[in-house]
Design an enzyme around this catalytic site. Structure first.
Site, short mmCIF file in Angstrom:
data_model
loop_
_atom_site.label_atom_id
_atom_site.label_comp_id
_atom_site.label_asym_id
_atom_site.label_seq_id
_atom_site.Cartn_x
_atom_site.Cartn_y
_atom_site.Cartn_z
CG ASN A 84 9.48 1.04 11.91
OD1 ASN A 84 9.13 1.12 10.74
ND2 ASN A 84 10.75 0.91 12.26
NE ARG A 411 5.20 -3.39 0.34
CZ ARG A 411 4.08 -3.39 1.08
NH1 ARG A 411 3.14 -2.52 0.82
NH2 ARG A 411 3.92 -4.27 2.05
NE ARG A 441 -0.67 -6.08 6.72
CZ ARG A 441 -0.12 -7.12 7.32
NH1 ARG A 441 1.13 -7.06 7.72
NH2 ARG A 441 -0.82 -8.23 7.51
CG HIS A 471 6.30 -11.08 -1.17
ND1 HIS A 471 7.53 -11.47 -0.65
CD2 HIS A 471 6.15 -9.79 -0.80
CE1 HIS A 471 8.09 -10.46 -0.01
NE2 HIS A 471 7.27 -9.43 -0.08
CE1 TYR A 504 12.81 0.56 1.84
CE2 TYR A 504 11.86 -1.53 1.15
CZ TYR A 504 11.75 -0.32 1.81
OH TYR A 504 10.58 0.00 2.45
#
Length: 728
Positions: A84, A411, A441, A471, A504
């Site tokens: 991070n 992604r 990114r 997105h 997630y």
């Protein structure tokens, strides 16, 4: 596991006079100048977003410090903290430095200038990095040793282990190493970002002259060399001990590890790029040569070597971080992956959603038949991604009645079954449209590869709208059925990634709702064609309507409260930064509306300020899964509405991305979300609470949200198995 298993909330019933008709004719609430001034007079009402992010990473570190968590999970949190922080410097700190260098010294919403923010980042980060290093060295390493997992240094190895390392160095490591000397004929070498390096001082015994050389620790080998019996030694220790082989005839003196973090944020001027794919590929090559933003060194480094590094790399003293111990602990992921299940969270296997579960046969359920019957609200990772979203796309690809598939990809995983299904669909003659965001990114290279593969298979691949990242998480299937064309849609909060879907926490909706599918079809036409009609029935779409739509609904809650109807706002997000949304929430608090926020990462809202935000509660939940879903709940006078989607409350999401929120249809879905939020905001649920001073304090709650949801899922699975065994 679905949120339906969480205890039911108490919902205030609507007043007898409160009907949809009266709500519709009531004029919308518009705050007057006096109301706005009552909020705006608080000059310090916004917390700094960069410092708030550091508080988030501090919460990750606090998980590593928590002795009640399994040991290898604490090791993983140490690795996550390191990763991070690397990304924070590569993007956020690099951005601050770029603004300072360009002379754009505009104060942030927090009132701080970029230089002031940067100075606070140096101080806070230095403290966190030292705390992180000492925790690893003085607490975690001894506890690992007590469990038979030893991270030894070279001097602690026995003779046989040293012999093994000598052979390893000779046979595998030595052929890869390239010592780079620094002298008038050899300029200081380029140091790639995030690479681990060794600064070596060698001495010529004949001339007694000292020379400097750099040796890069090869990233192709394990960071911690396995010695057997769960003993490891850092790779740099092995290299350090055998440096004489690299410099024969020279005397090896001081050896110090160091590491450079560089600006790795991409900038592509799309308006000037004839081919976005080619422009991005070129920019990816430039990323490796971004300016340095941080230099990490061992705390024992000599002043002479440090001065040389500072001079040659062009960093300032503020950007130098002395670390008490090993550098680059991202490699601890390998230690956390050891086969020691007793030192990890109990094993967890996602379950097929009850509405998609196999009942009478071993064959997979027909996703289309199930979705036609009722909407399916998915909650990952408790509900299996593989047997829901992935199966939806795979069945669509194989179904001869499916005419077209349209999907966004932001992604995805390295061996993506979603990509394979889309390729199969295109090769079988179906119309396949894929909106690939190649500017995601740190995933740019992978997405370029997927884009080319999809194009070669015959898919229509587009890259969204110029100047906007796509997105949103959408999939639309067009199917020819006996009663006509029917559209099936999935809209979610997380990426179409089968690997991260196990880690997630996300929500997703499978639906055939005509209004929603019409909206999604319309949006895909906007993304692939020239249409710019931003009018939707059941969607809020950024950059056109997410901010204004949410602010309008927040204002609506004020209206309900003032009319004596049920009012309340509950939001779950990764980040809350946008000033317009925050000011609207302050306005609601001042009017007496209760506001509850659950924010995983950055929060610029300052709760608990008398006269401004005393009716706002902000909490954060971190755990074994990354809380990733975005939920927006409004009591709406006793007729609650809830939205889920991809958008966080940040400028980039609301202004520079295509984001989508969908209003959830159906009472079942609303009840499920209400129950999830009730458990999340329960005083008994363990969480960090944000104070008006910007500090986060853990509340000591006994109920761990994610473990509670896992337990509910296990109970549901046991009950379903019993019912199946009984033939019910």
């Amino acid at each position: 596991m679905t949120p339906e298993t969480v205890p039911s909330p108490v919902v205030t019933p609507p007043d007898d006079h409160a009907t949809d008709e009266t709500f519709d004719v009531e004029p919308p609430y518009v705050p007057d100048d006096e109301s706005l001034e009552a909020v705006q007079k608080y000059d310090d009402r916004f917390l700094d977003r960069e410092l708030s992010w550091l508080h988030f990473n501090q919460r990750v570190l606090e998980l590593a410090e928590d002795p009640t968590l399994p040991l290898l999970e604490r090791v993983r949190y140490l690795a996550i903290f390191s990763n991070n922080l690397d990304e924070f410097f590569m993007v956020r700190v690099a951005g601050l430095k770029r603004r300072i260098a360009a002379g754009v010294a505009v104060r942030a919403a927090s009132g701080l200038l970029p230089r002031e923010v940067l100075e606070q980042i140096w101080t806070t980060t230095r403290d966190l990095m030292e705390r992180h290093a000492l925790l690893f060295r003085e607490v975690i390493v001894p506890e690992l040793t007590a469990e038979g997992i030893e991270l030894a240094r070279w001097d602690e190895l026995d003779r046989e282990e040293q012999k093994y390392c000598k052979r390893l160095f000779r046979d595998r490591v030595f052929p890869v190493l390239t010592p780079l000397a620094v002298d008038p004929a050899h300029p200081f070498p380029y140091i790639s970002g995030l690479s681990l390096n060794m600064a070596v001082v060698v001495r010529n015994p004949k001339t007694e002259k000292e020379h400097f050389a750099r040796v890069k620790v090869p990233p192709i080998f394990a960071r911690f060399v396995p010695l057997g019996n769960q003993r490891f030694v850092p790779l740099e220790d092995v290299i350090r001990e055998h440096l004489k082989r690299l410099f024969p005839g020279m005397e090896v003196g001081d050896v110090h590890s160091f590491r450079v973090t560089r600006n790795e944020d991409l900038e592509v001027e799309e308006d000037d790029a004839e081919n976005l794919l080619a422009a991005l590929e070129k920019e990816l090559l430039r990323r490796r040569f971004g300016p340095p933003v941080r230099l990490e060194v061992e705390e024992t480094i000599s002043p002479q070597v440090l001065d040389l590094l500072i001079s040659e790399l062009g960093v300032t003293a503020d950007e130098v971080f002395r670390v008490p111990g090993l550098l680059d602990l991202r490699g601890l992921h390998d230690i956390a992956d050891l086969d020691r299940e007793e030192l990890k969270y109990p094993a967890f296997v996602p379950t097929t959603h009850s509405r998609l579960a196999e009942v009478e046969s071993a064959a997979p359920v027909d996703i289309f038949k199930s979705t036609r019957r009722r909407d399916v609200l998915l909650h990952h990772p408790y509900d299996s991604f593989a047997t829901s979203v992935q199966r939806f796309i795979e069945q669509a690809a194989a179904d001869p009645h499916v005419l077209a598939i349209k999907q966004t990809l932001y992604r995805t995983s390295g061996d993506s079954p979603i990509i394979d299904a889309l390729v199969d669909a295109a090769e079988s003659g179906k119309q396949v449209l894929v909106i690939v965001e190649i500017k995601a990114r740190f995933d740019e290279q992978a997405n370029i590869r997927w884009a080319r593969k999809l194009e070669q298979a015959g898919c229509h691949v587009v890259y969204g709208l110029v100047g906007l990242k796509t997105h949103c998480k959408l999939a639309l299937v067009v199917r020819d059925e006996p009663d006509g064309i029917r559209r099936y849609a999935h809209i979610g909060t997380g990426n179409y990634n089968s690997k991260t879907a196990r880690l997630y926490e996300d929500l997703g909706l499978l639906t055939t709702d005509a209004k929603i599918t019409d909206d999604i079809a319309h949006l895909f036409n906007n993304l692939s064609g020239w249409s710019r009609n931003a009018s939707y029935q059941e969607l809020l779409v950024a950059p056109d309507s997410v901010r204004t739509g949410l602010v309008d609904q927040i204002h609506r809650e004020i209206q309900h409260h003032e009319a004596g109807r049920a009012a309340g706002i509950r939001i779950k997000a990764n980040s809350v930064v946008d000033e317009a949304v925050i000011d609207a929430l302050y306005l609601a608090s001042q009017a007496g509306v209760r506001v509850q926020l659950i924010v995983r990462g950055i929060c610029s809202l300052r709760p608990g300020v008398l006269g401004l935000s005393e009716n706002i509660e902000v909490r954060s939940v971190l755990g074994r899964f990354l809380e990733h879903s975005r939920v927006f709940w409004f009591e709406n006078g006793g007729e609650p509405s809830a939205w889920i989607g991809s958008a966080d409350m940040m400028h980039r999401n609301l202004d520079r991305r295509v984001e989508v929120l969908v209003r959830l249809p159906g009472e079942d879905n609303l009840r499920a979300i209400a129950r999830l939020l009730d458990l999340s905001f329960s005083p008994d649920t363990s969480a960090w609470l944000l104070g008006p001073d910007g500090e986060w304090v853990r509340n000591g709650g006994a109920v761990h949200l994610q473990e509670a949801l896992i337990e509910h899922q296990r109970k549901w699975r046991s009950q379903a198995a019993r019912e199946l065994a009984n033939g019910s």
